[in-house]
Write a protein that holds these residues in place. Structure first.
Motif, PDB file in Angstrom:
ATOM      1  N   THR A 144      -9.847   2.601   7.180  1.00 56.75           N
ATOM      2  CA  THR A 144      -8.102   2.851   7.997  1.00 56.75           C
ATOM      3  C   THR A 144      -6.899   2.730   6.759  1.00 56.75           C
ATOM      4  N   ASP A 145      -5.757   3.524   7.285  1.00 58.56           N
ATOM      5  CA  ASP A 145      -4.578   3.237   6.348  1.00 58.56           C
ATOM      6  C   ASP A 145      -4.128   2.324   6.634  1.00 58.56           C
ATOM      7  N   ALA A 146      -4.400   1.640   8.103  1.00 56.61           N
ATOM      8  CA  ALA A 146      -3.713   0.389   7.983  1.00 56.61           C
ATOM      9  C   ALA A 146      -3.513  -0.554   7.123  1.00 56.61           C
ATOM     10  N   ARG A 147      -2.442  -1.745   7.341  1.00 56.02           N
ATOM     11  CA  ARG A 147      -1.873  -1.951   6.046  1.00 56.02           C
ATOM     12  C   ARG A 147      -2.646  -3.868   6.345  1.00 56.02           C
ATOM     13  N   ILE A 148      -4.457  -3.959   5.745  1.00 57.01           N
ATOM     14  CA  ILE A 148      -5.209  -4.802   6.189  1.00 57.01           C
ATOM     15  C   ILE A 148      -5.541  -5.613   4.635  1.00 57.01           C
ATOM     16  N   ALA A 149      -6.018  -6.839   4.960  1.00 55.77           N
ATOM     17  CA  ALA A 149      -6.534  -7.002   3.545  1.00 55.77           C
ATOM     18  C   ALA A 149      -5.717  -7.860   2.603  1.00 55.77           C
ATOM     19  N   LEU A 150      -4.017  -8.166   3.362  1.00 57.50           N
ATOM     20  CA  LEU A 150      -3.271  -7.793   1.959  1.00 57.50           C
ATOM     21  C   LEU A 150      -3.088  -8.912   1.127  1.00 57.50           C
ATOM     22  N   GLY A 151      -3.590  -9.662   1.625  1.00 56.86           N
ATOM     23  CA  GLY A 151      -4.265 -10.569   0.658  1.00 56.86           C
ATOM     24  C   GLY A 151      -2.880 -12.308   1.112  1.00 56.86           C
ATOM     25  N   LEU A 160     -12.995  -3.122   3.019  1.00 62.17           N
ATOM     26  CA  LEU A 160     -12.727  -2.889   4.913  1.00 62.17           C
ATOM     27  C   LEU A 160     -11.656  -1.361   4.821  1.00 62.17           C
TER      28      LEU A 160
END
Lengths: 257, 461
Positions: free
Chosen positions: A23-30, A19
């Motif tokens: 987006t540039d949002a900080r997603i799926a950071l673990g 995903l």
């Protein structure tokens, strides 16, 4: 007994990391436990460090004056009443006013102009150092070819948006444009904003202005920004107004005042 | 009327109630900008001692912004509950502080007194309190609201999932929503700040949120934080509006700078109620506030920024909101300069809102020109968790790429839930467990069918 840890895969990655491309949002950071990995923590801290450094960055004045001279327009080096960055951050009212010396430099003349251009560091001198000239080399020839007269350029230290109203009104300009370093975001420490104000005078507020925001390499491109600015200037001159009543499609997300 | 206090033969004179309130306020940059702060440490404490000795009845006899000039003052005066006030009428401000800390002031009693308190009384008592007082008293308040779930129960801690995107790209927003849901975020609301207020565009985002919530039967509510005039227009076009958002302030003039007034808020509230979209309750408003908004609009009437803020809560409570969010560090260092000031203001806002009966949440946040960092936010997060804050923001990685500021992340909410033993809203918790997103110990599971289902549906869409 604690067993020897051989498995170096401590951080659990997210299966939905595909995903990230949306987006540039900080997603799926673990995660490790409930926390983010050190790698991500340090990435974040470095971005914050860039933003903080941008807030306290300084205008590259000698270089800017040298470059601005290529436009064959007089350049005034001015200051706001905010003597340094710490005062500037606490006292937006002082950042909106020119120092007494600067007012004297712009002593009244009878010459009138269509447009006055001011440049100030705002909350990121880095933005000005990186992008102001790049925008002006596109914009100024467009104005000149439409016979729009340009006042001497004002390079102002520690100004807020409204400081340009005072400068432009002392220079008898119909329109004030100010290029200002915007409040840095974590991913945008050098974002430039341009504000356009018709009939500039002391005491105007944001609803009297049009704003073009997020001018930087990863954001709004110089050419588009110059075109938009030029369009707004022509419309403001034609309609004799600016601000909420002058419609445009800029996606300004927040305003500096 | 002037108030006086003498320290070592020096007589401090405070010209009126608003000057006394301002001078008694713990230092913050916004009051200094407004020229309202005490001139010395001694003067500030003199003001606090003087304020502590004031009978509460003073606040009924002296308005800080005239009744005739300001509809917020009129609302405060006209909705004051004189009957329950009679229970605390004999107190001074200082005695009220001591009593609020006593065991007699329990959850039920505090609920009974919500409309005995005026914003000015609550602001006054907060000014003489230490941070620990603000925490322990707020923790006694329990303000519960309902729409599709139950927010604000003790031992529960909710989040607004904030999936903003700089160009409102629907795929970008949806990616952040999925990430948030899979990290157990979004029980308070899934709320998007739109990049533009264009009605057609806001409508599109409302449809996106509605599709998420209905397709996956998520027990939560949606909000697109557009201006209320935009939202009313969309309600009239049958857009799926759960909660109506609006920024509000504590003076009539502040509200008019936001383009609203009390009758417009009522119209919006009525419009949202008419849709009847809540399944277990009908708290339909979502308000945001923040210290400094009145000064920023030149609308503070020389009243300190914290007292202005608490007056905004009188506006909020009139409309029985689902959520009230103080965006404490968002407005910038000219109002709250550093981590210390942001922390103090957040605890004040939470305490004052709760005492007045509001479902308070806090956007624990800072901008990059403030003297603050994530460590300050971690501290404040824990303090607000201990104080029983209803909700915080959930922003991917704490970095809002649209509004350009730092708030709290999905992980931050997990941290505070874990450390303090807090859980999401009960209906949302069940939903998370049903889909194996979270286990019964509150641990997040990272490999499960539902994430495959969500992402596959999304990527193929």
């Amino acid at each position: 007994m604690i067993e020897k840890v051989n498995d170096k895969k401590i951080v659990i990655a997210n299966e939905w990391s595909a995903l990230k491309k949306f987006t540039d949002a900080r997603i799926a950071l673990g995660k490790t436990g409930v926390s983010v990995s050190l790698k991500e923590v340090l990435k974040f801290k470095m971005a914050h460090a860039h933003a903080r450094d941008a807030v306290f960055s300084l205008l590259n004045i000698d270089e800017l004056i040298k470059q601005l001279s290529s436009f064959r327009l007089p350049v005034y080096l001015l200051k706001s009443k905010a003597a340094d960055k710490h005062i500037y951050l606490r006292r937006p009212d002082l950042g909106r006013q020119l120092s007494d010396d600067s007012v004297n430099q712009l002593s009244s003349t009878n010459i009138t102009y269509d447009v006055s251009i001011s440049i100030t560091n705002g909350l990121s001198a880095t933005a000005i150092n990186n992008h102001a000239m790049q925008l002006l080399v596109l914009l100024i020839p467009m104005l000149a070819s439409s016979n729009i007269s340009i006042a001497p350029i004002c390079l102002i230290e520690n100004g807020r948006v409204a400081v340009a109203d005072e400068a432009a009104s002392l220079l008898n300009a119909k329109i004030s444009i100010i290029l200002i370093g915007e409040r840095p975001g974590l991913s945008s420490p050098d974002s430039l904003g341009a504000y356009i104000t018709y009939n500039p005078k002391v005491g105007l507020t944001d609803e009297a202005r049009n704003c073009i925001s997020n001018i930087r390499k990863e954001g709004l491109q110089y050419k588009q920004a110059a075109d938009k600015t030029f369009y707004l200037i022509k419309e403001a001159l034609r309609l004799k107004l600016s601000g909420v009543t002058l419609k445009e499609n800029s996606d300004d997300t927040f305003k500096l005042s | 009327m002037a108030y006086k206090y003498t320290v070592h033969n020096h007589i401090y004179t405070f010209n009126d109630l608003k000057a006394l309130l301002a001078k008694a306020t713990p230092y913050r940059s916004g009051d200094a900008l407004a020229g309202l702060t005490a001139d010395s440490y001694e003067e500030r404490i003199a003001a606090q001692i003087c304020l502590a000795d004031l009978p509460l009845s003073t606040f009924l006899n002296e308005t800080i912004i005239p009744y005739e000039d300001d509809e917020v003052t009129r609302l405060i005066v006209d909705t004051h509950d004189k009957k329950s006030f009679s229970l605390i009428e004999s107190f001074t401000v200082g005695e009220l502080r001591d009593w609020l800390l006593s065991d007699a002031a329990d959850t039920h009693t505090l609920q009974q007194l919500q409309f005995a308190f005026t914003p000015e009384i609550v602001a006054a008592v907060s000014k003489i309190m230490r941070n620990q007082d603000l925490i322990i008293i707020a923790q006694k308040c329990e303000i519960v609201t309902h729409f599709r779930n139950t927010i604000g129960l003790k031992k529960r801690f909710s989040t607004r999932l904030q999936p903003n995107h700089p160009t409102d790209d629907t795929k970008g927003i949806a990616a952040s929503i999925i990430d948030g849901l899979l990290y157990a975020s979004g029980d308070a609301v899934i709320g998007i700040n739109p990049a533009t207020d264009n009605p057609a565009h806001v409508h599109l985002l409302l449809n996106l949120l509605d599709a998420f919530i209905s397709k996956f039967s998520i027990p939560t509510q949606a909000c697109v934080l557009a201006h209320l005039t935009t939202t009313i227009e969309l309600i009239n076009k049958n857009a799926p509006v759960d909660l109506v958002f609006q920024s509000i302030g504590g003076t009539e003039k502040t509200n008019s700078s936001f383009g609203i007034n009390l009758s417009m808020l009522k119209e919006a509230n009525d419009a949202a109620l008419s849709l009847n979209r809540g399944t277990i309750g009908n708290n339909v408003m979502y308000f945001e506030t923040g210290q400094g908004s009145s000064l920023s609009a030149n609308a503070n009437h020389s009243v300190d920024q914290q007292t202005c803020e608490v007056r905004a809560y009188a506006v909020a409570r009139h409309f029985k909101p689902h959520l009230v969010n103080s965006v404490v560090g968002f407005i910038g260092p000219e109002y709250l300069y550093d981590g210390k000031q942001i922390t103090r203001a957040a605890l004040e806002d939470h305490f004052c809102g709760k005492l007045l009966g509001l479902p308070m949440g806090v956007d624990i946040c800072y901008t990059n020109h403030a003297e603050a960092d994530q460590d300050d936010m971690d501290n404040l997060l824990l303090l607000l968790g201990a104080a029983g804050c209803n909700f915080i923001m959930g922003v991917p990685g704490a970095d809002d790429i649209m509004l350009n500021y730092q708030s709290t992340s999905f992980h931050d909410a997990l941290f505070v839930r874990k450390v303090l033993g807090l859980k999401p809203a009960p209906e949302f918790e069940s939903w998370l467990m049903q889909h194996d997103i979270m286990d019964d110990k509150g641990n997040i599971l990272t490999s499960h069918k539902f994430q495959q289902h969500l992402t596959e549906k999304f990527i193929s869409a």
